[in-house]
Design a protein around this motif. Structure first.
Motif, PDB file in Angstrom:
ATOM      1  N   ALA A 110      19.287  31.652  52.905  1.00  0.00           N
ATOM      2  CA  ALA A 110      17.843  32.369  52.397  1.00  0.00           C
ATOM      3  C   ALA A 110      18.821  33.481  52.524  1.00  0.00           C
ATOM      4  O   ALA A 110      18.462  34.740  52.032  1.00  0.00           O
ATOM      5  CB  ALA A 110      16.478  31.913  53.531  1.00  0.00           C
ATOM      6  N   ALA A 111      19.378  34.123  54.613  1.00  0.00           N
ATOM      7  CA  ALA A 111      18.958  35.424  53.731  1.00  0.00           C
ATOM      8  C   ALA A 111      20.193  35.578  53.507  1.00  0.00           C
ATOM      9  O   ALA A 111      20.258  37.031  53.203  1.00  0.00           O
ATOM     10  CB  ALA A 111      20.220  35.397  55.647  1.00  0.00           C
ATOM     11  N   ALA A 112      21.532  35.282  52.610  1.00  0.00           N
ATOM     12  CA  ALA A 112      22.140  35.705  51.957  1.00  0.00           C
ATOM     13  C   ALA A 112      21.537  35.810  50.561  1.00  0.00           C
ATOM     14  O   ALA A 112      21.411  36.715  50.378  1.00  0.00           O
ATOM     15  CB  ALA A 112      23.493  34.368  51.524  1.00  0.00           C
ATOM     16  N   ASP A 157      19.123  40.259  47.247  1.00  0.00           N
ATOM     17  CA  ASP A 157      17.883  40.768  45.856  1.00  0.00           C
ATOM     18  C   ASP A 157      17.643  42.205  46.920  1.00  0.00           C
ATOM     19  O   ASP A 157      17.804  43.107  46.187  1.00  0.00           O
ATOM     20  CB  ASP A 157      16.650  39.925  46.573  1.00  0.00           C
ATOM     21  CG  ASP A 157      17.339  38.321  46.172  1.00  0.00           C
ATOM     22  OD1 ASP A 157      17.893  38.472  44.816  1.00  0.00           O
ATOM     23  OD2 ASP A 157      16.399  37.792  46.523  1.00  0.00           O
ATOM     24  N   GLU A 158      17.797  42.861  47.692  1.00  0.00           N
ATOM     25  CA  GLU A 158      17.947  43.688  48.452  1.00  0.00           C
ATOM     26  C   GLU A 158      18.818  44.191  48.228  1.00  0.00           C
ATOM     27  O   GLU A 158      18.751  45.931  47.828  1.00  0.00           O
ATOM     28  CB  GLU A 158      17.537  43.621  50.349  1.00  0.00           C
ATOM     29  CG  GLU A 158      17.903  45.205  50.337  1.00  0.00           C
ATOM     30  CD  GLU A 158      17.823  45.570  52.466  1.00  0.00           C
ATOM     31  OE1 GLU A 158      17.659  45.918  52.699  1.00  0.00           O
ATOM     32  OE2 GLU A 158      17.905  44.223  52.691  1.00  0.00           O
ATOM     33  N   ASP A 159      19.895  44.822  48.294  1.00  0.00           N
ATOM     34  CA  ASP A 159      21.502  45.526  46.716  1.00  0.00           C
ATOM     35  C   ASP A 159      20.641  44.992  46.187  1.00  0.00           C
ATOM     36  O   ASP A 159      20.979  46.356  44.867  1.00  0.00           O
ATOM     37  CB  ASP A 159      22.520  44.276  47.369  1.00  0.00           C
ATOM     38  CG  ASP A 159      23.409  44.125  48.604  1.00  0.00           C
ATOM     39  OD1 ASP A 159      22.513  45.271  49.525  1.00  0.00           O
ATOM     40  OD2 ASP A 159      24.037  43.211  48.943  1.00  0.00           O
ATOM     41  N   GLN A 160      20.738  44.383  44.801  1.00  0.00           N
ATOM     42  CA  GLN A 160      19.830  44.233  43.637  1.00  0.00           C
ATOM     43  C   GLN A 160      19.128  45.312  42.889  1.00  0.00           C
ATOM     44  O   GLN A 160      18.245  46.405  42.658  1.00  0.00           O
ATOM     45  CB  GLN A 160      19.999  43.084  42.998  1.00  0.00           C
ATOM     46  CG  GLN A 160      20.906  41.938  43.086  1.00  0.00           C
ATOM     47  CD  GLN A 160      20.701  40.554  42.461  1.00  0.00           C
ATOM     48  OE1 GLN A 160      19.457  40.103  42.307  1.00  0.00           O
ATOM     49  NE2 GLN A 160      21.770  40.641  41.789  1.00  0.00           N
ATOM     50  N   GLU A 161      17.865  45.362  44.317  1.00  0.00           N
ATOM     51  CA  GLU A 161      16.627  46.289  44.002  1.00  0.00           C
ATOM     52  C   GLU A 161      17.543  48.210  44.664  1.00  0.00           C
ATOM     53  O   GLU A 161      17.095  48.613  43.906  1.00  0.00           O
ATOM     54  CB  GLU A 161      15.920  45.913  45.177  1.00  0.00           C
ATOM     55  CG  GLU A 161      14.551  46.570  44.925  1.00  0.00           C
ATOM     56  CD  GLU A 161      13.788  46.321  46.213  1.00  0.00           C
ATOM     57  OE1 GLU A 161      12.457  46.937  46.769  1.00  0.00           O
ATOM     58  OE2 GLU A 161      13.325  45.368  46.720  1.00  0.00           O
ATOM     59  N   GLN A 162      18.369  47.821  45.244  1.00  0.00           N
ATOM     60  CA  GLN A 162      18.556  49.581  45.339  1.00  0.00           C
ATOM     61  C   GLN A 162      19.461  49.687  44.431  1.00  0.00           C
ATOM     62  O   GLN A 162      19.165  50.821  44.505  1.00  0.00           O
ATOM     63  CB  GLN A 162      19.385  48.703  46.917  1.00  0.00           C
ATOM     64  CG  GLN A 162      18.628  49.100  48.381  1.00  0.00           C
ATOM     65  CD  GLN A 162      19.649  49.368  49.516  1.00  0.00           C
ATOM     66  OE1 GLN A 162      20.675  49.304  49.150  1.00  0.00           O
ATOM     67  NE2 GLN A 162      18.289  49.345  51.030  1.00  0.00           N
ATOM     68  N   GLU A 163      20.472  48.944  43.827  1.00  0.00           N
ATOM     69  CA  GLU A 163      21.030  49.219  42.985  1.00  0.00           C
ATOM     70  C   GLU A 163      20.150  50.059  41.790  1.00  0.00           C
ATOM     71  O   GLU A 163      20.816  50.865  40.611  1.00  0.00           O
ATOM     72  CB  GLU A 163      22.203  47.986  42.073  1.00  0.00           C
ATOM     73  CG  GLU A 163      23.400  47.634  43.008  1.00  0.00           C
ATOM     74  CD  GLU A 163      23.903  46.722  43.077  1.00  0.00           C
ATOM     75  OE1 GLU A 163      23.757  46.395  41.848  1.00  0.00           O
ATOM     76  OE2 GLU A 163      24.883  46.525  43.367  1.00  0.00           O
TER      77      GLU A 163
END
Length: 232
Positions: A215-217, A222-228
């Motif tokens: 879940a943490a991974a 998801d956070e990286d994809q949102e920032q991208e």
């Protein structure tokens, strides 16, 4: 199994399955059906079946008994080279006696790994000469009492219960209600760790840690994809 033992077995069934109907003549029928089997084997089979279904039919108990006997025979690795002077019928009778002893659990796993010859504890005991074939089988049965039983069952996964499917000691693992030819990995792992003197692993906690890590991974991804997406 005697008639009195059949009554005890039915009392055991009634305790495990209170809703099961037991009539006046049920003990008589069960006594005839289970005459070839032992009370201990039948009670062990009842425990296995009661974990799976609310009612227990004689056919289910007999099928479980036969399956357990087949497992014991398979684990015994029977080897019988016989005696050069015995006839084919005598050899067959002696081998049947060994197989029956293995099925009864009198030999222990992997304990019949050697040949039995005429001079290897096979002298006919007094009163054992009941015929040309029965005498030879009686000699083999007498020899079984002198064979070393396998007292150390630490390497046998079926000697302990399975934490995965709930199989009782001595019973096979099941998946989807069907008997497995092998055991669940956790049962094998528990056996190996216990034999090595190591504590058993808490697989529930391990699974929870794996799920939390996953879940943490996913959250980081998801956070990286949102920032991208914001950067583009």
């Amino acid at each position: 199994m005697t008639q009195d033992e059949a009554i005890l077995l039915l009392e055991y069934v009634a305790a495990a399955c209170p809703a099961q109907r037991i009539g006046e003549f049920t003990p008589d029928v069960w006594g005839e059906l289970f005459a070839p089997y032992s009370l201990d084997d039948a009670r062990a089979a009842v425990l296995v079946i009661a974990r799976q279904q609310p009612f227990i039919a004689p056919a289910d108990v007999i099928a479980e008994i036969k399956a357990r006997r087949e497992e014991r025979i398979e684990l015994a690795h029977i080897v019988y080279n016989g005696d050069p002077v015995e006839t084919g019928a005598e050899s067959a009778a002696a081998r049947r006696a060994l197989i029956k002893a293995a099925g009864d659990g009198l030999t222990g796993p992997s304990s019949i790994g050697r040949s039995l010859g005429a001079g290897d504890h096979l002298a006919l005991p007094p009163g054992a000469d009941h015929g040309p074939y029965e005498g030879r089988a009686a000699a083999v049965r007498a020899a079984i009492g002198t064979m070393p039983l396998s007292g150390d069952r630490s390497s046998d996964p079926r000697a302990r219960a399975c934490r995965r499917c709930g199989a009782a000691p001595g019973s096979s693992c099941t998946t989807g209600g069907r008997r497995r030819r092998d055991v669940h990995p956790v049962r094998l792992e528990d056996t190996q760790r216990a034999a090595a003197g190591l504590p058993l692993l808490d697989h529930d906690q391990a699974e929870a840690r794996i799920k939390a890590a996953s879940a943490a991974a996913l959250a980081v991804r998801d956070e990286d994809q949102e920032q991208e997406a914001k950067a583009s």
